[in-house]
Design a protein around this motif. Structure first.
Motif, mmCIF file in Angstrom:
data_model
loop_
_atom_site.group_PDB
_atom_site.id
_atom_site.type_symbol
_atom_site.label_atom_id
_atom_site.label_comp_id
_atom_site.label_asym_id
_atom_site.label_seq_id
_atom_site.Cartn_x
_atom_site.Cartn_y
_atom_site.Cartn_z
ATOM 1 N N GLN A 178 0.806 -11.274 16.821
ATOM 2 C CA GLN A 178 1.006 -11.140 15.388
ATOM 3 C C GLN A 178 0.076 -10.067 14.831
ATOM 4 O OE1 GLN A 178 -1.814 -14.696 13.620
ATOM 5 N NE2 GLN A 178 -0.457 -13.641 12.247
ATOM 6 N N ASN B 288 7.143 -8.093 12.199
ATOM 7 C CA ASN B 288 5.850 -8.278 11.561
ATOM 8 C C ASN B 288 5.281 -6.904 11.201
ATOM 9 O OD1 ASN B 288 2.735 -9.806 12.777
ATOM 10 N ND2 ASN B 288 3.481 -9.568 10.704
ATOM 11 N N GLU C 238 0.941 -18.762 7.636
ATOM 12 C CA GLU C 238 -0.401 -18.303 7.274
ATOM 13 C C GLU C 238 -0.368 -16.987 6.503
ATOM 14 O OE1 GLU C 238 -2.190 -18.077 11.096
ATOM 15 O OE2 GLU C 238 -2.535 -20.235 11.272
ATOM 16 N N HIS C 239 0.575 -16.115 6.842
ATOM 17 C CA HIS C 239 0.672 -14.793 6.211
ATOM 18 C C HIS C 239 2.143 -14.472 5.932
ATOM 19 C CE1 HIS C 239 -3.565 -14.000 7.166
ATOM 20 N NE2 HIS C 239 -3.310 -14.515 8.357
ATOM 21 N N THR D 281 -2.112 -8.968 11.221
ATOM 22 C CA THR D 281 -2.563 -9.297 9.868
ATOM 23 C C THR D 281 -3.099 -8.019 9.212
ATOM 24 O OG1 THR D 281 -4.754 -9.956 10.692
ATOM 25 C CG2 THR D 281 -3.107 -11.693 10.399
ATOM 26 N N ARG D 282 -3.147 -8.049 7.908
ATOM 27 C CA ARG D 282 -3.593 -6.872 7.144
ATOM 28 C C ARG D 282 -5.018 -7.099 6.660
ATOM 29 N NH1 ARG D 282 -0.295 -3.918 2.211
ATOM 30 N NH2 ARG D 282 -2.066 -3.631 0.839
ATOM 31 N N ARG D 283 -5.931 -6.208 7.041
ATOM 32 C CA ARG D 283 -7.334 -6.312 6.598
ATOM 33 C C ARG D 283 -7.497 -5.809 5.169
ATOM 34 N NH1 ARG D 283 -10.656 -2.881 9.954
ATOM 35 N NH2 ARG D 283 -8.805 -1.812 10.710
ATOM 36 N N VAL E 73 2.297 -18.644 12.237
ATOM 37 C CA VAL E 73 1.686 -17.400 11.758
ATOM 38 C C VAL E 73 2.387 -16.889 10.503
ATOM 39 C CG1 VAL E 73 0.792 -16.806 14.034
ATOM 40 C CG2 VAL E 73 3.032 -15.925 13.330
ATOM 41 N N TYR F 269 -5.034 -2.758 9.705
ATOM 42 C CA TYR F 269 -4.456 -3.972 10.275
ATOM 43 C C TYR F 269 -5.283 -4.476 11.452
ATOM 44 C CZ TYR F 269 -0.355 -2.421 7.652
ATOM 45 O OH TYR F 269 0.495 -1.994 6.660
ATOM 46 N N MET G 13 3.838 -10.901 5.520
ATOM 47 C CA MET G 13 3.838 -9.945 6.621
ATOM 48 C C MET G 13 5.126 -9.969 7.440
ATOM 49 S SD MET G 13 0.955 -8.336 6.432
ATOM 50 C CE MET G 13 0.752 -7.568 8.038
#
Length: 291
Positions: A225, A115, A267-268, A227-229, A264, A234, A271
Protein backbone atom coordinates in the motif's frame (compact mmCIF):
# COMPACT_ATOMS: atom_id res chain seq x y z
CA UNK A 1 1.55 13.35 -33.57
CA UNK A 2 3.33 11.25 -30.93
CA UNK A 3 6.33 13.59 -30.93
CA UNK A 4 4.09 16.66 -30.64
CA UNK A 5 2.20 15.27 -27.63
CA UNK A 6 5.31 13.83 -25.99
CA UNK A 7 7.26 17.03 -26.58
CA UNK A 8 4.52 19.13 -24.97
CA UNK A 9 4.30 16.83 -21.94
CA UNK A 10 8.08 16.71 -21.61
CA UNK A 11 8.29 20.51 -21.61
CA UNK A 12 5.51 20.63 -19.02
CA UNK A 13 7.36 18.09 -16.86
CA UNK A 14 10.34 20.46 -16.58
CA UNK A 15 8.32 22.84 -14.40
CA UNK A 16 8.80 22.50 -10.62
CA UNK A 17 6.24 20.26 -8.95
CA UNK A 18 4.87 23.18 -6.95
CA UNK A 19 4.03 24.90 -10.25
CA UNK A 20 2.39 21.76 -11.62
CA UNK A 21 0.24 21.59 -8.51
CA UNK A 22 -1.38 24.85 -9.65
CA UNK A 23 -2.53 22.90 -12.71
CA UNK A 24 -3.78 20.18 -10.39
CA UNK A 25 -5.74 22.72 -8.35
CA UNK A 26 -7.46 23.96 -11.50
CA UNK A 27 -8.20 20.40 -12.67
CA UNK A 28 -9.62 19.54 -9.23
CA UNK A 29 -11.95 22.54 -9.31
CA UNK A 30 -13.19 21.68 -12.78
CA UNK A 31 -13.74 17.93 -12.44
CA UNK A 32 -15.12 18.03 -8.88
CA UNK A 33 -17.00 21.31 -8.56
CA UNK A 34 -17.88 22.10 -12.19
CA UNK A 35 -18.26 18.86 -14.15
CA UNK A 36 -18.69 16.42 -11.28
CA UNK A 37 -16.66 13.72 -13.05
CA UNK A 38 -18.10 10.35 -11.95
CA UNK A 39 -19.23 11.96 -8.70
CA UNK A 40 -22.35 9.78 -8.59
CA UNK A 41 -20.23 6.61 -8.88
CA UNK A 42 -17.79 7.86 -6.22
CA UNK A 43 -20.52 8.72 -3.72
CA UNK A 44 -22.33 5.45 -4.39
CA UNK A 45 -19.15 3.47 -3.78
CA UNK A 46 -18.43 5.38 -0.58
CA UNK A 47 -21.96 4.73 0.70
CA UNK A 48 -21.40 0.98 0.15
CA UNK A 49 -18.00 0.95 1.83
CA UNK A 50 -18.84 3.30 4.70
CA UNK A 51 -22.56 3.04 5.50
CA UNK A 52 -21.96 4.22 9.06
CA UNK A 53 -20.37 7.48 8.02
CA UNK A 54 -22.47 10.58 7.52
CA UNK A 55 -23.03 12.10 4.09
CA UNK A 56 -20.79 14.98 5.10
CA UNK A 57 -17.98 12.60 6.09
CA UNK A 58 -18.25 10.78 2.77
CA UNK A 59 -18.14 14.09 0.89
CA UNK A 60 -14.90 14.98 2.68
CA UNK A 61 -13.37 11.66 1.59
CA UNK A 62 -14.58 12.29 -1.96
CA UNK A 63 -13.04 15.77 -2.01
CA UNK A 64 -9.66 14.42 -0.84
CA UNK A 65 -9.92 11.59 -3.37
CA UNK A 66 -10.38 14.04 -6.26
CA UNK A 67 -7.41 16.10 -5.07
CA UNK A 68 -5.28 12.95 -5.01
CA UNK A 69 -6.56 12.04 -8.47
CA UNK A 70 -5.52 15.34 -10.04
CA UNK A 71 -2.23 15.41 -8.10
CA UNK A 72 -1.46 11.95 -9.49
CA UNK A 73 -2.08 13.30 -12.98
CA UNK A 74 0.54 16.07 -12.68
CA UNK A 75 2.98 13.93 -10.69
CA UNK A 76 2.86 11.42 -13.53
CA UNK A 77 3.70 14.17 -16.01
CA UNK A 78 6.64 15.14 -13.80
CA UNK A 79 7.97 11.56 -14.05
CA UNK A 80 8.64 12.06 -17.77
CA UNK A 81 11.81 14.03 -16.95
CA UNK A 82 12.27 13.32 -13.22
CA UNK A 83 15.61 11.99 -11.99
CA UNK A 84 16.10 8.87 -9.83
CA UNK A 85 16.96 11.20 -6.93
CA UNK A 86 13.59 12.94 -7.36
CA UNK A 87 11.76 9.59 -7.27
CA UNK A 88 13.58 8.48 -4.12
CA UNK A 89 12.79 11.76 -2.35
CA UNK A 90 9.12 11.58 -3.20
CA UNK A 91 8.52 7.82 -2.77
CA UNK A 92 10.31 6.33 0.23
CA UNK A 93 10.08 2.85 1.68
CA UNK A 94 11.80 -0.10 3.34
CA UNK A 95 12.63 -2.70 0.67
CA UNK A 96 14.39 -5.17 2.96
CA UNK A 97 11.63 -7.75 2.53
CA UNK A 98 12.64 -8.10 -1.13
CA UNK A 99 16.33 -8.36 -0.25
CA UNK A 100 15.58 -11.33 2.01
CA UNK A 101 13.53 -13.08 -0.72
CA UNK A 102 16.25 -12.33 -3.29
CA UNK A 103 18.95 -13.84 -1.06
CA UNK A 104 16.84 -17.01 -0.92
CA UNK A 105 17.00 -17.16 -4.71
CA UNK A 106 13.22 -16.91 -5.00
CA UNK A 107 10.92 -14.93 -7.23
CA UNK A 108 8.00 -13.07 -5.68
CA UNK A 109 4.79 -11.24 -6.43
CA UNK A 110 3.42 -7.91 -5.25
CA UNK A 111 -0.34 -7.70 -4.85
CA UNK A 112 -1.47 -4.10 -4.71
CA UNK A 113 -4.57 -2.07 -5.52
CA UNK A 114 -5.55 1.10 -7.34
CA UNK A 115 -3.70 3.15 -4.76
CA UNK A 116 -2.30 6.66 -5.35
CA UNK A 117 0.32 7.24 -6.71
CA UNK A 118 0.82 3.97 -8.55
CA UNK A 119 2.99 5.46 -11.32
CA UNK A 120 5.45 6.93 -8.81
CA UNK A 121 5.51 3.65 -6.89
CA UNK A 122 6.39 1.77 -10.08
CA UNK A 123 9.44 4.00 -10.49
CA UNK A 124 10.42 3.65 -6.81
CA UNK A 125 10.15 -0.12 -6.89
CA UNK A 126 12.24 -0.43 -10.05
CA UNK A 127 15.00 1.74 -8.57
CA UNK A 128 15.22 0.08 -5.15
CA UNK A 129 14.49 -3.64 -5.24
CA UNK A 130 17.26 -6.15 -6.00
CA UNK A 131 15.09 -8.21 -8.36
CA UNK A 132 14.07 -7.28 -11.86
CA UNK A 133 10.61 -5.67 -11.71
CA UNK A 134 7.98 -7.04 -14.08
CA UNK A 135 4.65 -5.18 -14.13
CA UNK A 136 1.45 -6.38 -15.73
CA UNK A 137 -0.42 -3.60 -17.52
CA UNK A 138 -3.42 -3.17 -19.79
CA UNK A 139 -2.48 -1.47 -23.10
CA UNK A 140 -4.29 1.82 -23.72
CA UNK A 141 -6.62 2.22 -26.69
CA UNK A 142 -4.81 5.35 -27.83
CA UNK A 143 -1.59 4.27 -29.56
CA UNK A 144 -0.03 7.65 -28.84
CA UNK A 145 -0.65 7.57 -25.09
CA UNK A 146 0.12 3.87 -24.88
CA UNK A 147 3.55 4.62 -26.35
CA UNK A 148 4.05 7.57 -23.99
CA UNK A 149 3.10 5.55 -20.91
CA UNK A 150 5.28 2.64 -22.02
CA UNK A 151 8.25 5.01 -22.24
CA UNK A 152 7.42 6.59 -18.88
CA UNK A 153 6.86 3.28 -17.07
CA UNK A 154 10.07 1.64 -18.31
CA UNK A 155 12.54 4.53 -17.98
CA UNK A 156 13.62 3.48 -14.45
CA UNK A 157 13.98 -0.22 -15.29
CA UNK A 158 10.50 -1.74 -15.04
CA UNK A 159 9.61 -4.35 -17.65
CA UNK A 160 5.99 -4.11 -18.78
CA UNK A 161 4.00 -7.26 -19.60
CA UNK A 162 0.78 -6.95 -21.55
CA UNK A 163 -2.20 -8.41 -19.71
CA UNK A 164 -3.62 -9.36 -23.11
CA UNK A 165 -0.75 -11.78 -23.73
CA UNK A 166 0.59 -12.51 -20.26
CA UNK A 167 1.65 -16.10 -20.93
CA UNK A 168 3.93 -15.18 -23.84
CA UNK A 169 5.08 -11.87 -22.34
CA UNK A 170 6.60 -13.52 -19.27
CA UNK A 171 8.35 -16.37 -21.11
CA UNK A 172 11.63 -14.47 -21.77
CA UNK A 173 11.97 -13.90 -17.99
CA UNK A 174 11.18 -17.39 -16.73
CA UNK A 175 14.82 -18.02 -15.79
CA UNK A 176 15.23 -14.70 -13.94
CA UNK A 177 14.76 -13.88 -10.27
CA UNK A 178 12.04 -11.27 -10.60
CA UNK A 179 9.28 -9.50 -8.73
CA UNK A 180 5.95 -9.50 -10.55
CA UNK A 181 3.77 -6.49 -9.77
CA UNK A 182 0.02 -7.13 -10.00
CA UNK A 183 -2.93 -4.83 -9.42
CA UNK A 184 -5.00 -7.49 -7.69
CA UNK A 185 -8.18 -5.57 -6.85
CA UNK A 186 -9.58 -5.88 -10.38
CA UNK A 187 -12.66 -7.82 -11.39
CA UNK A 188 -13.08 -10.17 -14.37
CA UNK A 189 -15.81 -9.53 -16.91
CA UNK A 190 -17.20 -13.04 -16.44
CA UNK A 191 -18.89 -13.39 -13.01
CA UNK A 192 -18.02 -17.10 -13.00
CA UNK A 193 -14.33 -16.52 -13.67
CA UNK A 194 -13.25 -15.05 -10.34
CA UNK A 195 -13.32 -15.53 -6.60
CA UNK A 196 -16.29 -13.99 -4.81
CA UNK A 197 -15.21 -12.49 -1.49
CA UNK A 198 -17.00 -10.27 1.04
CA UNK A 199 -15.49 -6.82 0.56
CA UNK A 200 -16.87 -4.07 2.80
CA UNK A 201 -19.76 -6.39 3.64
CA UNK A 202 -20.79 -7.07 0.05
CA UNK A 203 -19.98 -10.12 -2.13
CA UNK A 204 -17.44 -8.83 -4.65
CA UNK A 205 -15.64 -10.60 -7.47
CA UNK A 206 -11.83 -10.59 -7.72
CA UNK A 207 -9.59 -11.97 -10.46
CA UNK A 208 -8.09 -15.42 -9.85
CA UNK A 209 -4.85 -14.99 -11.77
CA UNK A 210 -2.70 -13.36 -9.02
CA UNK A 211 -3.44 -16.15 -6.54
CA UNK A 212 -3.33 -18.95 -9.09
CA UNK A 213 0.09 -17.96 -10.42
CA UNK A 214 1.53 -17.70 -6.90
CA UNK A 215 0.10 -21.06 -5.81
CA UNK A 216 1.24 -22.96 -8.90
CA UNK A 217 4.83 -21.69 -8.70
CA UNK A 218 4.87 -21.35 -4.88
CA UNK A 219 6.05 -17.75 -5.18
CA UNK A 220 6.03 -15.54 -2.04
CA UNK A 221 3.37 -12.84 -2.15
CA UNK A 222 3.93 -9.37 -0.68
CA UNK A 223 0.99 -7.01 -0.11
CA UNK A 224 1.62 -3.33 -0.79
CA UNK A 225 0.00 0.00 0.00
CA UNK A 226 0.98 3.67 -0.32
CA UNK A 227 0.32 6.48 2.13
CA UNK A 228 0.81 10.20 1.61
CA UNK A 229 3.25 12.00 3.94
CA UNK A 230 2.46 15.42 2.52
CA UNK A 231 1.57 16.78 -0.89
CA UNK A 232 3.82 15.17 -3.48
CA UNK A 233 5.56 12.89 -0.95
CA UNK A 234 4.61 9.28 -0.31
CA UNK A 235 5.56 6.29 1.82
CA UNK A 236 5.34 2.79 0.39
CA UNK A 237 4.54 -0.08 2.79
CA UNK A 238 4.98 -3.83 2.41
CA UNK A 239 3.53 -6.75 4.32
CA UNK A 240 4.20 -10.45 3.76
CA UNK A 241 1.00 -12.01 2.45
CA UNK A 242 2.26 -15.59 2.25
CA UNK A 243 5.71 -17.14 1.85
CA UNK A 244 4.47 -20.53 0.65
CA UNK A 245 1.21 -20.09 -1.32
CA UNK A 246 1.24 -23.69 -2.58
CA UNK A 247 0.36 -24.81 0.95
CA UNK A 248 -2.89 -22.81 0.95
CA UNK A 249 -6.32 -23.97 -0.14
CA UNK A 250 -7.70 -22.23 -3.22
CA UNK A 251 -9.21 -18.84 -2.45
CA UNK A 252 -7.44 -18.38 0.89
CA UNK A 253 -4.76 -16.04 -0.45
CA UNK A 254 -7.32 -13.92 -2.31
CA UNK A 255 -9.47 -13.65 0.80
CA UNK A 256 -6.42 -12.66 2.85
CA UNK A 257 -5.54 -9.99 0.29
CA UNK A 258 -9.12 -8.63 0.26
CA UNK A 259 -9.10 -8.38 4.07
CA UNK A 260 -5.78 -6.52 3.87
CA UNK A 261 -7.12 -4.22 1.16
CA UNK A 262 -10.25 -3.45 3.18
CA UNK A 263 -8.14 -2.62 6.22
CA UNK A 264 -5.74 -0.24 4.46
CA UNK A 265 -8.56 1.47 2.56
CA UNK A 266 -10.39 1.96 5.84
CA UNK A 267 -7.28 3.62 7.28
CA UNK A 268 -6.69 5.90 4.27
CA UNK A 269 -9.87 5.93 2.15
CA UNK A 270 -8.85 8.98 0.13
CA UNK A 271 -5.95 7.00 -1.39
CA UNK A 272 -8.06 4.47 -3.32
CA UNK A 273 -9.62 4.88 -6.77
CA UNK A 274 -13.32 5.30 -5.99
CA UNK A 275 -14.30 6.39 -9.50
CA UNK A 276 -14.43 2.88 -10.99
CA UNK A 277 -17.59 0.78 -10.60
CA UNK A 278 -16.17 -1.87 -8.29
CA UNK A 279 -19.59 -3.27 -7.29
CA UNK A 280 -21.19 -3.35 -10.73
CA UNK A 281 -21.73 -7.14 -10.58
CA UNK A 282 -24.17 -8.71 -8.12
CA UNK A 283 -23.53 -12.17 -6.74
CA UNK A 284 -25.89 -15.03 -7.57
CA UNK A 285 -25.89 -18.56 -6.14
CA UNK A 286 -24.99 -19.97 -9.54
CA UNK A 287 -21.64 -18.15 -9.38
CA UNK A 288 -20.44 -20.34 -6.50
CA UNK A 289 -19.67 -19.77 -2.85
CA UNK A 290 -18.64 -16.47 -1.28
CA UNK A 291 -15.32 -16.93 0.49
Amino acid sequence: MYYVVYGFLYALSLFPLRALFLLSDLAYFLIYHVFGYRKKVVMQNLSIAFPNKTEEERKKIASKFYRNLTDTFVETIKLISASPAFVNRHMTGDYSIFQRIYEQGRKCQIHTGHNFNWELSNAGLALNMPQKLLVVYMPLESKIFDRIFMKLRTRFGSVMLSAKDMRNSILPHRGDIYTLGLVADQSPANPRAGYWVNFFGRPTIFVKAPENGARIANIPVVFMQITRRKRGYYQIHFEMGEEHPAQLERGVLTKRYVQYLERVIGEHPEMWLWSHRRWKLDWKEEYGEVL
